[in-house]
Design an enzyme around this catalytic site. Sequence first.
Site, PDB file in Angstrom:
ATOM      1  N   CYS A   1       0.819  -1.230   0.000  1.00  0.00           N
ATOM      2  CA  CYS A   1       0.000   0.000   0.000  1.00  0.00           C
ATOM      3  C   CYS A   1       0.848   1.273   0.000  1.00  0.00           C
ATOM      4  O   CYS A   1       0.332   2.356  -0.269  1.00  0.00           O
ATOM      5  CB  CYS A   1      -0.937   0.018   1.192  1.00  0.00           C
ATOM      6  SG  CYS A   1      -1.843  -1.507   1.401  1.00  0.00           S
TER       7      CYS A   1
ATOM      8  N   HIS B   1      -3.531   6.959   3.345  1.00  0.00           N
ATOM      9  CA  HIS B   1      -3.934   5.701   2.715  1.00  0.00           C
ATOM     10  C   HIS B   1      -5.325   5.320   3.232  1.00  0.00           C
ATOM     11  O   HIS B   1      -5.578   5.353   4.431  1.00  0.00           O
ATOM     12  CB  HIS B   1      -2.900   4.623   3.051  1.00  0.00           C
ATOM     13  CG  HIS B   1      -3.328   3.241   2.667  1.00  0.00           C
ATOM     14  ND1 HIS B   1      -3.945   2.964   1.469  1.00  0.00           N
ATOM     15  CD2 HIS B   1      -3.221   2.053   3.323  1.00  0.00           C
ATOM     16  CE1 HIS B   1      -4.211   1.665   1.409  1.00  0.00           C
ATOM     17  NE2 HIS B   1      -3.783   1.107   2.518  1.00  0.00           N
TER      18      HIS B   1
ATOM     19  N   ASN C   1     -10.364  -0.363   0.596  1.00  0.00           N
ATOM     20  CA  ASN C   1      -8.902  -0.243   0.566  1.00  0.00           C
ATOM     21  C   ASN C   1      -8.392  -0.772  -0.776  1.00  0.00           C
ATOM     22  O   ASN C   1      -8.478  -1.967  -1.037  1.00  0.00           O
ATOM     23  CB  ASN C   1      -8.334  -1.046   1.741  1.00  0.00           C
ATOM     24  CG  ASN C   1      -6.816  -1.036   1.786  1.00  0.00           C
ATOM     25  OD1 ASN C   1      -6.159  -0.563   0.850  1.00  0.00           O
ATOM     26  ND2 ASN C   1      -6.253  -1.560   2.846  1.00  0.00           N
TER      27      ASN C   1
HETATM   28  O1  UT7 Z   1      -3.604  -1.518   3.654  1.00  0.00           O
HETATM   29  C1  UT7 Z   1      -3.227  -2.120   4.849  1.00  0.00           C
HETATM   30  C2  UT7 Z   1      -4.129  -3.303   5.082  1.00  0.00           C
HETATM   31  N1  UT7 Z   1      -4.693  -3.537   6.314  1.00  0.00           N
HETATM   32  C3  UT7 Z   1      -5.251  -2.680   7.211  1.00  0.00           C
HETATM   33  O2  UT7 Z   1      -5.196  -1.499   7.152  1.00  0.00           O
HETATM   34  C4  UT7 Z   1      -6.006  -3.329   8.319  1.00  0.00           C
HETATM   35  C5  UT7 Z   1      -5.780  -2.718   9.672  1.00  0.00           C
HETATM   36  N2  UT7 Z   1      -6.701  -3.286  10.624  1.00  0.00           N
HETATM   37  C6  UT7 Z   1      -8.009  -2.957  10.649  1.00  0.00           C
HETATM   38  O3  UT7 Z   1      -8.471  -2.158   9.860  1.00  0.00           O
HETATM   39  C7  UT7 Z   1      -8.875  -3.597  11.704  1.00  0.00           C
HETATM   40  O4  UT7 Z   1      -8.073  -4.329  12.591  1.00  0.00           O
HETATM   41  C8  UT7 Z   1      -9.977  -4.522  11.110  1.00  0.00           C
HETATM   42  C9  UT7 Z   1     -11.027  -3.685  10.416  1.00  0.00           C
HETATM   43  C10 UT7 Z   1      -9.381  -5.510  10.148  1.00  0.00           C
HETATM   44  C11 UT7 Z   1     -10.664  -5.278  12.237  1.00  0.00           C
HETATM   45  O5  UT7 Z   1     -11.197  -4.360  13.185  1.00  0.00           O
HETATM   46  P1  UT7 Z   1     -10.905  -4.565  14.737  1.00  0.00           P
HETATM   47  O6  UT7 Z   1     -11.629  -3.511  15.444  1.00  0.00           O
HETATM   48  O7  UT7 Z   1      -9.421  -4.646  14.934  1.00  0.00           O
HETATM   49  O8  UT7 Z   1     -11.621  -5.939  15.027  1.00  0.00           O
HETATM   50  P2  UT7 Z   1     -10.981  -7.292  15.533  1.00  0.00           P
HETATM   51  O9  UT7 Z   1     -10.079  -7.903  14.538  1.00  0.00           O
HETATM   52  O10 UT7 Z   1     -10.459  -7.063  16.916  1.00  0.00           O
HETATM   53  O11 UT7 Z   1     -12.282  -8.176  15.623  1.00  0.00           O
HETATM   54  C12 UT7 Z   1     -13.371  -7.889  16.483  1.00  0.00           C
HETATM   55  C13 UT7 Z   1     -14.458  -8.937  16.294  1.00  0.00           C
HETATM   56  C14 UT7 Z   1     -13.931 -10.344  16.304  1.00  0.00           C
HETATM   57  O12 UT7 Z   1     -14.864 -11.160  16.996  1.00  0.00           O
HETATM   58  P3  UT7 Z   1     -14.611 -11.611  18.524  1.00  0.00           P
HETATM   59  O13 UT7 Z   1     -13.312 -12.329  18.494  1.00  0.00           O
HETATM   60  O14 UT7 Z   1     -14.542 -10.307  19.297  1.00  0.00           O
HETATM   61  O15 UT7 Z   1     -15.814 -12.425  18.821  1.00  0.00           O
HETATM   62  C15 UT7 Z   1     -13.892 -10.728  14.851  1.00  0.00           C
HETATM   63  O16 UT7 Z   1     -14.018 -12.119  14.661  1.00  0.00           O
HETATM   64  O17 UT7 Z   1     -15.078  -8.761  15.009  1.00  0.00           O
HETATM   65  C16 UT7 Z   1     -15.085 -10.001  14.323  1.00  0.00           C
HETATM   66  N3  UT7 Z   1     -15.016  -9.753  12.893  1.00  0.00           N
HETATM   67  C17 UT7 Z   1     -16.114  -9.508  12.130  1.00  0.00           C
HETATM   68  N4  UT7 Z   1     -17.413  -9.442  12.421  1.00  0.00           N
HETATM   69  C18 UT7 Z   1     -18.266  -9.152  11.443  1.00  0.00           C
HETATM   70  C19 UT7 Z   1     -13.920  -9.693  12.094  1.00  0.00           C
HETATM   71  N5  UT7 Z   1     -14.284  -9.422  10.823  1.00  0.00           N
HETATM   72  C20 UT7 Z   1     -15.628  -9.285  10.824  1.00  0.00           C
HETATM   73  C21 UT7 Z   1     -16.570  -8.999   9.833  1.00  0.00           C
HETATM   74  N6  UT7 Z   1     -17.860  -8.943  10.177  1.00  0.00           N
HETATM   75  N7  UT7 Z   1     -16.220  -8.770   8.543  1.00  0.00           N
END
Ligand code: UT7
Length: 310
Positions: free
Chosen positions: A112, A235, A265
């Site tokens: 990215c 980004h 993204n």
């Molecule tokens: O270009 C660079 C590429 N990457 C990035 O920029 C990604 C950077 N990271 C992020 O943007 C965030 O970490 C995410 C958007 C990917 C995730 O958000 P988060 O607030 O960090 O959530 P998390 O990973 O801590 O997950 C929270 C909960 C989990 O459930 P439990 O374990 O709390 O029960 C996940 O399993 O949300 C769940 N979850 C979802 N639920 C519904 C993860 N993905 C999804 C989804 N829909 N798509």
Amino acid sequence: MNAGIIGLGHYVPEKVVTNEDLEKMVDTNDEWIRTRTGIEQRRIADDSIDTSDMAYFAAVEALKDANLHAEDLDMILVATVTPDQPFPSVACRLQNRLGARKIAAMDISAACSGFMYGLATAEQFIKSGGYKNILVIGVEKLSKITNWEDRNTCVLFGDGAGAAIVGPVSEGKGILSYELGSDGSGGEHLYQDEYIIMNGREVFKFAVRQMGESAVNVIEKAGLNKEDVDYLIPHQANIRIMEAARERLGIEPEKMSKSIHKYGNTSAASIAIALSEDVKEGKIKDNDTIVLVGFGGGLTWGAVAIKWGK
Ligand code: UT7
């Protein structure tokens, strides 16, 4: 010789995939995607359009915008992690399809952050003399390396291309400073196996820290203060990460570019698309000081400060 951006173009595929569409594919919901990421929809290219096609469409628009022809180009740099194939590069495909002279052409792999790497590389070639007009593109067809059964990643990404012509500009204008960096020890948090694999929380923490830091660094390198920044293009990865960078700079919400809700993204394309759109919509004006800042797999990061105008 100062180097700056003298033409811009972008392309996004027609097909819109909404959060509601994704609800039918994986266990997710619109509310989660919107609040955690800021994404409402993304564009996905169909099978007939590959990475080099999107790059070509954006390049044609950028050349027109710069009032140049393909023969005027001295180099082609394409930032992508989703080339049509490992080689020949997207850049070489473009050299041929655009009808450019037999100039240097190569792809840049910095995920990215790739468009930042491209702009900085172009600036160096122009500043050191011998090169005048360099086509820099950020383009991705992430949909072809997305696991459409993995809700952790498939809700985040989209396809598209942004192109800039970097060329000589007048004294005081153009690229003022840049910063590029990498930390391979974090490579395990975001990589491609067959599909994209990501440890979202780790990337999130890194991104919040690094975007703010790099933005501040390029401002200082340019001999400016945070108050001098008229516009920020982070980004477009996650609205919460973007907001953290904005707050670190202490600038108003309307001075930050935001297209993540429309496109998701798009990796190397995200800053390039945002810049092209924002300039066309009049959000960036002559003599504005703008900061572009990105981060991504590698891990990599990059930021560029620009005094807008020719
Ligand atoms: O270009 C660079 C590429 N990457 C990035 O920029 C990604 C950077 N990271 C992020 O943007 C965030 O970490 C995410 C958007 C990917 C995730 O958000 P988060 O607030 O960090 O959530 P998390 O990973 O801590 O997950 C929270 C909960 C989990 O459930 P439990 O374990 O709390 O029960 C996940 O399993 O949300 C769940 N979850 C979802 N639920 C519904 C993860 N993905 C999804 C989804 N829909 N798509």
